[in-house]
Design a protein around this motif. Structure first.
Motif, mmCIF file in Angstrom:
data_model
loop_
_atom_site.group_PDB
_atom_site.id
_atom_site.type_symbol
_atom_site.label_atom_id
_atom_site.label_comp_id
_atom_site.label_asym_id
_atom_site.label_seq_id
_atom_site.Cartn_x
_atom_site.Cartn_y
_atom_site.Cartn_z
ATOM 1 N N VAL A 1 0.614 -1.703 -0.027
ATOM 2 C CA VAL A 1 0.295 -0.014 0.327
ATOM 3 C C VAL A 1 0.745 1.441 0.143
ATOM 4 C CG1 VAL A 1 -1.720 1.405 1.458
ATOM 5 C CG2 VAL A 1 -1.961 -1.257 1.017
ATOM 6 N N SER A 2 0.817 2.393 -0.887
ATOM 7 C CA SER A 2 1.072 3.627 -0.356
ATOM 8 C C SER A 2 0.321 4.329 -1.209
ATOM 9 C CB SER A 2 2.783 3.907 -1.875
ATOM 10 O OG SER A 2 3.668 2.474 -1.977
ATOM 11 N N GLY A 3 0.265 6.346 -0.384
ATOM 12 C CA GLY A 3 -0.241 6.410 -1.216
ATOM 13 C C GLY A 3 -0.368 7.913 0.020
ATOM 14 N N ARG A 4 -1.482 9.033 -0.093
ATOM 15 C CA ARG A 4 -1.450 10.105 0.804
ATOM 16 C C ARG A 4 -2.820 10.119 1.318
ATOM 17 N NH1 ARG A 4 1.149 14.863 2.302
ATOM 18 N NH2 ARG A 4 2.088 14.680 1.141
ATOM 19 N N TRP A 5 -3.596 10.121 2.317
ATOM 20 C CA TRP A 5 -4.596 10.055 2.533
ATOM 21 C C TRP A 5 -5.101 11.793 3.600
ATOM 22 C CZ3 TRP A 5 -2.248 6.123 2.293
ATOM 23 C CH2 TRP A 5 -2.459 4.925 1.918
ATOM 24 N N GLY A 6 -6.287 12.383 3.193
ATOM 25 C CA GLY A 6 -6.461 13.649 4.013
ATOM 26 C C GLY A 6 -7.475 13.216 4.330
ATOM 27 N N PHE A 7 -8.173 14.323 5.612
ATOM 28 C CA PHE A 7 -8.501 14.392 6.426
ATOM 29 C C PHE A 7 -8.499 13.674 7.726
ATOM 30 C CE2 PHE A 7 -10.428 16.952 2.633
ATOM 31 C CZ PHE A 7 -10.587 18.319 3.259
ATOM 32 N N GLY A 8 -7.389 13.252 7.629
ATOM 33 C CA GLY A 8 -7.383 11.968 8.754
ATOM 34 C C GLY A 8 -7.683 12.891 10.684
ATOM 35 N N SER A 9 -8.794 13.566 10.343
ATOM 36 C CA SER A 9 -9.278 13.177 11.866
ATOM 37 C C SER A 9 -9.159 12.467 13.010
ATOM 38 C CB SER A 9 -10.929 14.144 11.848
ATOM 39 O OG SER A 9 -11.454 14.619 11.064
ATOM 40 N N GLY A 10 -8.394 13.221 14.153
ATOM 41 C CA GLY A 10 -8.155 12.580 15.208
ATOM 42 C C GLY A 10 -7.437 11.104 14.574
ATOM 43 N N CYS A 11 -5.982 11.623 13.740
ATOM 44 C CA CYS A 11 -5.057 10.790 13.926
ATOM 45 C C CYS A 11 -3.874 10.463 14.683
ATOM 46 C CB CYS A 11 -4.500 10.284 12.043
ATOM 47 S SG CYS A 11 -3.892 12.110 11.979
ATOM 48 N N ASN A 12 -3.551 11.306 15.102
ATOM 49 C CA ASN A 12 -3.023 11.568 16.183
ATOM 50 C C ASN A 12 -3.005 10.913 17.248
ATOM 51 O OD1 ASN A 12 -2.321 14.819 14.754
ATOM 52 N ND2 ASN A 12 -0.399 14.118 15.459
ATOM 53 N N HIS A 13 -3.735 10.885 18.070
ATOM 54 C CA HIS A 13 -4.575 10.328 18.670
ATOM 55 C C HIS A 13 -4.860 8.540 18.744
ATOM 56 C CE1 HIS A 13 -3.809 13.530 21.158
ATOM 57 N NE2 HIS A 13 -4.650 13.834 20.845
ATOM 58 N N TRP B 1 -2.678 20.160 9.380
ATOM 59 C CA TRP B 1 -4.008 20.758 9.457
ATOM 60 C C TRP B 1 -4.278 21.434 10.201
ATOM 61 C CZ3 TRP B 1 -8.484 20.191 7.645
ATOM 62 C CH2 TRP B 1 -10.186 20.192 8.596
ATOM 63 N N PHE B 2 -4.357 23.084 9.594
ATOM 64 C CA PHE B 2 -4.338 24.873 9.167
ATOM 65 C C PHE B 2 -5.063 25.507 9.111
ATOM 66 C CE2 PHE B 2 0.106 23.235 9.433
ATOM 67 C CZ PHE B 2 0.490 24.368 10.613
ATOM 68 N N THR B 3 -6.473 25.519 9.703
ATOM 69 C CA THR B 3 -7.541 26.144 9.495
ATOM 70 C C THR B 3 -8.340 26.689 11.002
ATOM 71 O OG1 THR B 3 -9.750 24.680 9.046
ATOM 72 C CG2 THR B 3 -8.840 23.296 10.145
ATOM 73 N N THR B 4 -9.513 27.470 10.347
ATOM 74 C CA THR B 4 -10.176 28.033 11.604
ATOM 75 C C THR B 4 -11.157 26.937 12.242
ATOM 76 O OG1 THR B 4 -11.841 29.051 10.035
ATOM 77 C CG2 THR B 4 -9.775 30.272 10.361
ATOM 78 N N GLY B 5 -12.421 26.544 10.811
ATOM 79 C CA GLY B 5 -13.132 25.854 11.670
ATOM 80 C C GLY B 5 -12.688 24.019 12.182
ATOM 81 N N LEU B 6 -12.911 23.726 13.119
ATOM 82 C CA LEU B 6 -13.119 22.849 13.609
ATOM 83 C C LEU B 6 -10.927 22.310 13.628
ATOM 84 C CD1 LEU B 6 -15.572 19.583 12.064
ATOM 85 C CD2 LEU B 6 -15.631 20.953 14.161
ATOM 86 N N ARG B 7 -10.786 23.346 14.621
ATOM 87 C CA ARG B 7 -9.677 23.706 14.529
ATOM 88 C C ARG B 7 -9.311 22.133 14.832
ATOM 89 N NH1 ARG B 7 -6.071 28.582 13.668
ATOM 90 N NH2 ARG B 7 -4.224 27.834 13.849
ATOM 91 N N GLY B 8 -9.929 21.537 16.453
ATOM 92 C CA GLY B 8 -9.155 20.854 17.266
ATOM 93 C C GLY B 8 -8.905 19.477 17.245
ATOM 94 N N THR B 9 -9.812 19.251 15.426
ATOM 95 C CA THR B 9 -9.680 17.738 15.109
ATOM 96 C C THR B 9 -8.409 17.470 14.867
ATOM 97 O OG1 THR B 9 -10.056 18.268 12.850
ATOM 98 C CG2 THR B 9 -12.098 18.608 14.252
ATOM 99 N N GLY B 10 -7.650 17.519 14.648
ATOM 100 C CA GLY B 10 -6.023 16.887 14.105
ATOM 101 C C GLY B 10 -6.777 16.623 12.978
ATOM 102 N N SER B 11 -7.207 17.223 12.210
ATOM 103 C CA SER B 11 -7.154 16.026 10.568
ATOM 104 C C SER B 11 -6.424 16.160 9.452
ATOM 105 C CB SER B 11 -8.212 16.956 10.150
ATOM 106 O OG SER B 11 -10.088 16.489 11.040
ATOM 107 N N ASN B 12 -4.941 15.921 10.278
ATOM 108 C CA ASN B 12 -3.582 15.960 9.039
ATOM 109 C C ASN B 12 -4.124 14.788 7.896
ATOM 110 O OD1 ASN B 12 -2.389 17.811 10.984
ATOM 111 N ND2 ASN B 12 -2.497 16.185 12.598
ATOM 112 N N ASP B 13 -2.908 14.697 7.043
ATOM 113 C CA ASP B 13 -2.984 14.125 5.879
ATOM 114 C C ASP B 13 -1.980 13.326 6.748
ATOM 115 O OD1 ASP B 13 -4.078 15.822 4.098
ATOM 116 O OD2 ASP B 13 -2.566 16.560 3.419
ATOM 117 N N TYR B 14 -2.112 11.913 5.931
ATOM 118 C CA TYR B 14 -1.279 10.617 6.728
ATOM 119 C C TYR B 14 -0.604 9.880 5.188
ATOM 120 C CZ TYR B 14 -5.479 8.498 6.188
ATOM 121 O OH TYR B 14 -6.763 7.786 5.909
ATOM 122 N N LEU B 15 0.657 9.358 5.462
ATOM 123 C CA LEU B 15 0.714 8.600 4.223
ATOM 124 C C LEU B 15 1.451 7.266 4.756
ATOM 125 C CD1 LEU B 15 1.736 11.932 4.786
ATOM 126 C CD2 LEU B 15 2.584 11.182 2.216
ATOM 127 N N ALA B 16 1.677 5.876 3.316
ATOM 128 C CA ALA B 16 2.284 4.975 3.604
ATOM 129 C C ALA B 16 2.765 5.180 2.338
ATOM 130 C CB ALA B 16 1.515 4.365 3.619
#
Length: 351
Positions: free
Chosen positions: A141-153, A195-210
């Protein structure tokens, strides 16, 4: 922040979770999270721990494992309560609680491996943004996925992929590219701080990669394949979205409540009357209540009708299938209108 401890063997009912969440939500509501969100752009770890202890992540875990299999309407209420306290908390909660749903698409051994206890948190983007090359025993598996809300936790990440074999895309029914969801521990992915945004800033919706990550075949699934559990939660693939309406409904409820508190204290500069006695203000609040009430009623009426049929193994009509989708869309639109209306009504005091 303490709501009691939860462990893998402790049985919790939907009522238990709702009670714990109500206590936790009140603590969150009374906390100024703006500074923390601006700095971290994710939820504070103690709030994540509080959600786990409250049993939020186990809402969809199967009864066979000791989980509560909370019905759709009750899940919306729980997410609504958390979203009323804070939108980012509610948003992450509705996503993290999907761990039990994902587990139901896997065979028992694979499910137990990825979800070894009831309070596992799940994140991820299921749509095919990545590439999975078919190899012996699984996929590369390879790729980049966006909107990974809560992915840090989270504990497990999902990654939707288009399937390839020998460098060529595999085709599914109807000749469309084959799509599967890959599941792996969070540590197997690289998370980018995007995740640099104003709305739902606390969701940590970062990109993640493999990059060339091996995922065993048993740790993947397709929505075209039936779930491997018989409970009502797994009878339709829209389960992932049913509780989503709780986020806008909770945010809008909080907006009205806060606006009313503000307006009670204001005095009109011209008439010197309390603002709460002004006709336009009363009409605005009444309109906001009406919009939110209608949206909420539509959400629960459609979900309750759907749930009754799922429990009886009865087929849904086209209108019933559409109703849950339409109600969710209407909840977001109506809630946005409610927030804008009460914000405008409060004027400069809204900040």
């Amino acid at each position: 922040m303490s709501t009691g401890n939860t462990n893998a063997t402790e049985a919790l009912t939907a009522a238990d979770i709702r009670l714990r969440v109500s206590v936790l939500a009140e603590q969150i509501r009374n906390r100024d999270l703006a500074t923390e969100f601006d700095r971290e752009r994710r939820l504070p770890l103690d709030i994540v721990d509080g959600l786990r202890a409250a049993g939020v992540f186990r809402m969809n875990m199967p009864v066979a494992w000791g989980g509560p299999e909370v019905c759709s309407p009750e899940q919306v209420e729980i997410v609504e309560t958390l979203s009323r306290a804070d939108g980012s908390v509610g948003w992450c909660s509705f996503i993290w609680a999907d761990s039990g749903i994902y587990s139901g698409y896997l065979d028992e051994a694979a499910a137990r491996t990825l979800y070894p206890h009831l309070d596992v948190a799940q994140s991820g983007w299921i749509y095919p943004a990545g590439r999975a090359e078919r190899v012996a025993g699984g996929y590369r598996v390879s790729g980049r996925w966006g909107f990974g809300s809560g992915c840090n936790h989270c504990d497990v990440l999902a990654a939707g992929c288009t399937i390839f074999e020998n460098g060529e895309p595999m085709l599914g029914p109807g000749g469309s590219p084959s799509w599967r969801v890959m599941l792996a521990p969070r540590e197997d992915f690289d998370i980018e701080d995007t995740w640099f945004t104003t709305g739902l800033r606390g969701t940590g919706s970062n990109d993640y990669l493999a990059d060339d990550l091996f995922v065993p075949d048993a740790h993947s699934f397709s929505f075209l394949e039936p779930a491997q559990r018989a409970g009502s939660l797994w009878k339709r693939p829209d389960t992932f979205l049913r509780k989503m309406s709780g986020v806008p409904l909770g945010i809008a409820r909080d907006a009205i409540d806060r606006a009313v508190d503000i307006l009670k204290q204001k005095v009109d500069r011209v008439s010197k009357l309390p603002v709460r006695e002004l006709r336009d203000v009363q009409m605005a609040v009444a309109s906001a209540e009406g919009k939110l009430g209608a949206a909420r009623a539509y959400v629960f009426a459609s979900l309750e009708a759907q749930w009754r049929k799922l429990e009886r193994d009865e087929p849904l009509t086209e209108a019933e299938r559409a109703a849950t989708f339409l109600a969710r869309q209407f909840a977001f639109r109506a809630s946005r209108e409610v927030v804008q209306l009460v914000y405008d009504t409060c004027g400069g005091a809204a900040g």
